[in-house]
Design a protein around this motif. Structure first.
Motif, PDB file in Angstrom:
ATOM      1  N   GLU A  82      -7.753   1.050  -1.603  1.00 28.96           N
ATOM      2  CA  GLU A  82      -6.781   2.039  -2.062  1.00 28.96           C
ATOM      3  C   GLU A  82      -5.685   1.405  -2.903  1.00 28.96           C
ATOM      4  OE1 GLU A  82      -5.664   3.929   1.568  1.00 28.96           O
ATOM      5  OE2 GLU A  82      -7.589   4.972   1.773  1.00 28.96           O
ATOM      6  N   ILE A  83      -5.311   0.163  -2.609  1.00 23.85           N
ATOM      7  CA  ILE A  83      -4.338  -0.533  -3.460  1.00 23.85           C
ATOM      8  C   ILE A  83      -4.911  -0.710  -4.857  1.00 23.85           C
ATOM      9  CG2 ILE A  83      -3.226  -2.761  -3.869  1.00 23.85           C
ATOM     10  CD1 ILE A  83      -2.793  -2.966  -0.843  1.00 23.85           C
ATOM     11  N   ARG A  84      -6.182  -1.117  -4.940  1.00 31.69           N
ATOM     12  CA  ARG A  84      -6.820  -1.285  -6.243  1.00 31.69           C
ATOM     13  C   ARG A  84      -6.948   0.062  -6.969  1.00 31.69           C
ATOM     14  NH1 ARG A  84      -5.932  -6.102  -8.189  1.00 31.69           N
ATOM     15  NH2 ARG A  84      -7.357  -7.754  -7.508  1.00 31.69           N
ATOM     16  N   ASP A  85      -7.334   1.114  -6.238  1.00 30.60           N
ATOM     17  CA  ASP A  85      -7.457   2.431  -6.874  1.00 30.60           C
ATOM     18  C   ASP A  85      -6.111   2.901  -7.419  1.00 30.60           C
ATOM     19  OD1 ASP A  85     -10.127   2.495  -6.254  1.00 30.60           O
ATOM     20  OD2 ASP A  85      -9.909   3.790  -4.494  1.00 30.60           O
ATOM     21  N   ALA A  86      -5.057   2.698  -6.640  1.00 34.02           N
ATOM     22  CA  ALA A  86      -3.721   3.093  -7.104  1.00 34.02           C
ATOM     23  C   ALA A  86      -3.296   2.258  -8.301  1.00 34.02           C
ATOM     24  CB  ALA A  86      -2.717   2.935  -5.963  1.00 34.02           C
ATOM     25  N   VAL A 143      -5.648   8.031  -1.328  1.00 32.28           N
ATOM     26  CA  VAL A 143      -5.613   7.736   0.101  1.00 32.28           C
ATOM     27  C   VAL A 143      -6.573   8.652   0.855  1.00 32.28           C
ATOM     28  CG1 VAL A 143      -4.181   7.609   2.159  1.00 32.28           C
ATOM     29  CG2 VAL A 143      -3.225   6.976  -0.055  1.00 32.28           C
ATOM     30  N   LEU A 144      -7.432   8.023   1.662  1.00 33.75           N
ATOM     31  CA  LEU A 144      -8.354   8.753   2.525  1.00 33.75           C
ATOM     32  C   LEU A 144      -8.031   8.446   3.974  1.00 33.75           C
ATOM     33  CD1 LEU A 144     -11.741   8.055   0.687  1.00 33.75           C
ATOM     34  CD2 LEU A 144     -10.271  10.071   0.464  1.00 33.75           C
ATOM     35  N   ASP A 145      -8.317   9.389   4.834  1.00 31.20           N
ATOM     36  CA  ASP A 145      -8.121   9.174   6.271  1.00 31.20           C
ATOM     37  C   ASP A 145      -9.312   8.384   6.809  1.00 31.20           C
ATOM     38  OD1 ASP A 145      -7.508   9.180   8.913  1.00 31.20           O
ATOM     39  OD2 ASP A 145      -7.856  11.330   9.227  1.00 31.20           O
ATOM     40  N   ALA A 151       5.054  -3.401 -10.259  1.00 29.08           N
ATOM     41  CA  ALA A 151       6.449  -3.032  -9.995  1.00 29.08           C
ATOM     42  C   ALA A 151       7.048  -2.302 -11.192  1.00 29.08           C
ATOM     43  CB  ALA A 151       7.258  -4.278  -9.663  1.00 29.08           C
ATOM     44  N   ALA A 152       6.755  -2.805 -12.403  1.00 26.49           N
ATOM     45  CA  ALA A 152       7.286  -2.162 -13.606  1.00 26.49           C
ATOM     46  C   ALA A 152       6.667  -0.777 -13.816  1.00 26.49           C
ATOM     47  CB  ALA A 152       7.016  -3.050 -14.821  1.00 26.49           C
ATOM     48  N   ALA A 153       5.381  -0.641 -13.486  1.00 26.01           N
ATOM     49  CA  ALA A 153       4.718   0.659 -13.647  1.00 26.01           C
ATOM     50  C   ALA A 153       5.308   1.685 -12.698  1.00 26.01           C
ATOM     51  CB  ALA A 153       3.223   0.500 -13.399  1.00 26.01           C
ATOM     52  N   MET A 154       5.564   1.288 -11.458  1.00 24.73           N
ATOM     53  CA  MET A 154       6.167   2.230 -10.506  1.00 24.73           C
ATOM     54  C   MET A 154       7.576   2.598 -10.937  1.00 24.73           C
ATOM     55  SD  MET A 154       4.785   0.942  -6.757  1.00 24.73           S
ATOM     56  CE  MET A 154       5.172  -0.804  -6.963  1.00 24.73           C
ATOM     57  N   GLN A 155       8.296   1.613 -11.461  1.00 24.71           N
ATOM     58  CA  GLN A 155       9.644   1.899 -11.961  1.00 24.71           C
ATOM     59  C   GLN A 155       9.584   2.870 -13.138  1.00 24.71           C
ATOM     60  OE1 GLN A 155      11.951  -0.984 -14.475  1.00 24.71           O
ATOM     61  NE2 GLN A 155      13.217  -1.158 -12.630  1.00 24.71           N
ATOM     62  N   HIS A 207       0.827  -1.203   0.000  1.00 23.29           N
ATOM     63  CA  HIS A 207       0.000   0.000   0.000  1.00 23.29           C
ATOM     64  C   HIS A 207       0.867   1.261   0.000  1.00 23.29           C
ATOM     65  CE1 HIS A 207      -2.347   3.212   2.030  1.00 23.29           C
ATOM     66  NE2 HIS A 207      -3.355   2.750   1.300  1.00 23.29           N
ATOM     67  N   ALA A 208       1.899   1.264   0.829  1.00 24.59           N
ATOM     68  CA  ALA A 208       2.780   2.435   0.898  1.00 24.59           C
ATOM     69  C   ALA A 208       3.480   2.678  -0.437  1.00 24.59           C
ATOM     70  CB  ALA A 208       3.801   2.237   2.016  1.00 24.59           C
ATOM     71  N   LYS A 209       3.905   1.600  -1.091  1.00 26.20           N
ATOM     72  CA  LYS A 209       4.612   1.741  -2.373  1.00 26.20           C
ATOM     73  C   LYS A 209       3.697   2.288  -3.449  1.00 26.20           C
ATOM     74  CE  LYS A 209       7.865  -2.076  -1.582  1.00 26.20           C
ATOM     75  NZ  LYS A 209       8.253  -3.463  -2.016  1.00 26.20           N
ATOM     76  N   VAL A 210       2.536   1.657  -3.620  1.00 22.05           N
ATOM     77  CA  VAL A 210       1.687   2.051  -4.748  1.00 22.05           C
ATOM     78  C   VAL A 210       1.030   3.408  -4.517  1.00 22.05           C
ATOM     79  CG1 VAL A 210       1.279  -0.323  -5.480  1.00 22.05           C
ATOM     80  CG2 VAL A 210      -0.308   0.745  -3.866  1.00 22.05           C
ATOM     81  N   THR A 211       0.654   3.713  -3.276  1.00 18.67           N
ATOM     82  CA  THR A 211       0.006   5.010  -3.028  1.00 18.67           C
ATOM     83  C   THR A 211       0.997   6.163  -3.029  1.00 18.67           C
ATOM     84  OG1 THR A 211       0.135   4.648  -0.621  1.00 18.67           O
ATOM     85  CG2 THR A 211      -1.909   3.999  -1.731  1.00 18.67           C
ATOM     86  N   SER A 212       2.289   5.860  -2.879  1.00 16.46           N
ATOM     87  CA  SER A 212       3.273   6.932  -3.019  1.00 16.46           C
ATOM     88  C   SER A 212       3.343   7.414  -4.466  1.00 16.46           C
ATOM     89  CB  SER A 212       4.655   6.444  -2.566  1.00 16.46           C
ATOM     90  OG  SER A 212       5.158   5.448  -3.444  1.00 16.46           O
ATOM     91  N   HIS A 213       2.870   6.561  -5.390  1.00 12.27           N
ATOM     92  CA  HIS A 213       2.821   6.941  -6.805  1.00 12.27           C
ATOM     93  C   HIS A 213       1.435   7.425  -7.208  1.00 12.27           C
ATOM     94  CE1 HIS A 213       6.404   4.377  -6.600  1.00 12.27           C
ATOM     95  NE2 HIS A 213       6.839   5.007  -7.670  1.00 12.27           N
TER      96      HIS A 213
END
Length: 396
Positions: free
Chosen positions: A287-291, A269-271, A331-335, A258-264
């Motif tokens: 949120e993982i799916r949304d990201a 991310v909602l509180d 992983a490739a998309a974040m890269q 979650h931290a990795k994908v939402t950083s991109h």
């Protein structure tokens, strides 16, 4: 040994009796009454079989080895109660009572015969530690009558439990009935030991050598059945506790992904506020799916195809294969986004699987998170994509 085993079994049966006693406030059905009777008779059985209590009863009544007759009679009565429970669980009340009549008549005749033979026998001295073994040697007819009634009881309970477990309406009732049915071998260990005592007596010897097997068998059988009879009540609490533990484990496993994908894709991310672990886990999954959808435009079909080929070659199938492909794509998309390389062509959907409910979704995303961290396929795909020349470079 019965100085320790029997008091322990009596204590467990007594606890079960008081645990079920509270049910009478709302449910006084034959099933609940018979179940209470079962625990009551078991408590008596193991209490009076404890040597100090055994001796006290004989002295108070001036009847030598009276506890032997009482304990074996209550064994028969407890099994009769178990039969009533199972018959009322699996049949309408009038049918259950009709089916119980021949069983109860048989057990009544068994008890009358036992009492008659016990009264006709001469005393061989107080035997609080080995009454059954000694009785089998000197009065085999009494033991054969008792063991016949007990054997028929136990086999009937095992068969009824097994049959009803297949159609039980709730998971914990099914597990309890299965445990009751599977305790039959322990009961048979006791029964076989007692029949062996009779045979040993006919051969002018005794069964003291295998007496521990009989005592352990009957004690373990009683404990396992007690668990089986009560587990439908408290098993649901085990389910809740396990679910809470598993939610926390899932949260810890998905939090790094979650931290990795939402950083991109920080806008997804909602509180969640101050909510329970299940709600927090639900938000994490969403949120993982949304990201993942936000990162779709940084994915390429070529990466998915390469990851799929390598995963298949590695022997992955079904959900494991889909999770590995999604992990490689993520992983490739974040890269690619980190390098500012947007592909010309991207897939219509970033998803390789469609879990049908929240539990399935959590299970699948845990596989994705694991693949992102440790999959050699994902690592190989990232290595190759990092050495490729960019197709389109976003302006900086």
């Amino acid at each position: 040994m019965n100085n320790y085993l029997y008091p322990s079994a009596a204590a467990i049966s007594l606890l079960a009796f008081f645990y079920k006693l509270r049910v009478l406030r709302t449910d006084r059905s034959p099933t609940q009454l018979a179940l209470l009777g079962n625990f009551f008779f078991l408590t008596i059985t193991f209490t009076i079989s404890t040597p100090p209590v055994w001796v006290e009863i004989s002295q108070a009544t001036s009847i030598v080895n009276l506890s032997g007759l009482l304990s074996q009679s209550t064994v028969i009565l407890s099994a009769a109660c178990q039969q009533l429970v199972l018959l009322h669980l699996s049949h309408e009340r009038h049918i259950a009572w009709r089916k119980s009549v021949p069983r109860l008549v048989f057990l009544a005749l068994t008890l009358v015969t036992m009492v008659t033979l016990f009264c006709a026998a001469s005393s061989f001295g107080e035997r609080p530690d080995d009454f059954a073994v000694t009785n089998a040697r000197y009065y085999p007819t009494y033991m054969i009558v008792y063991l016949t009634g007990h054997t028929v009881n136990q086999i009937d309970v095992g068969i009824l439990g097994w049959r009803y477990a297949k159609v039980a309406p709730t998971p914990w009732l099914r597990r309890g009935l299965m445990l009751i049915a599977l305790s039959l071998p322990l009961s048979l260990a006791y029964i076989v030991s007692r029949f062996a005592d009779v045979i040993a007596g006919l051969l002018e010897t005794t069964g003291h050598r295998w007496e521990p097997a009989a005592q352990i068998g009957v004690a373990l059988s009683t404990v396992s059945k007690t668990i089986g009879w009560t587990i439908p009540d408290w098993g649901r609490h085990v389910t809740k506790i396990w679910a809470w533990i598993d939610y926390r484990r899932a949260y810890r496993q998905l939090a790094p992904l979650h931290a990795k994908v939402t950083s991109h894709a920080p806008d997804v991310v909602l509180d969640p506020g101050d909510v329970d672990i299940r709600t927090r886990l639900y938000r994490l999954v969403v949120e993982i799916r949304d990201a993942q959808w936000r990162l779709r435009t940084w994915m390429t079909p070529a990466v998915a195809e390469e990851a799929r080929q390598q995963a298949v070659a590695a022997g992955l199938r079904d959900e494991d294969l889909a999770a590995t492909v999604e992990a490689a794509q993520l992983a490739a998309a974040m890269q690619a986004k980190d390098r500012g390389i947007r592909p010309v062509e991207y897939p219509n959907s970033p998803l390789e699987a469609g879990p049908q409910d929240l539990a399935a979704e959590i299970t699948f995303q845990r596989k994705v998170a694991r693949a992102v961290d440790v999959s050699p396929t994902v690592a190989a795909v990232l290595t190759r994509t990092s050495h490729r020349r960019p197709t389109t470079q976003e302006p900086t």
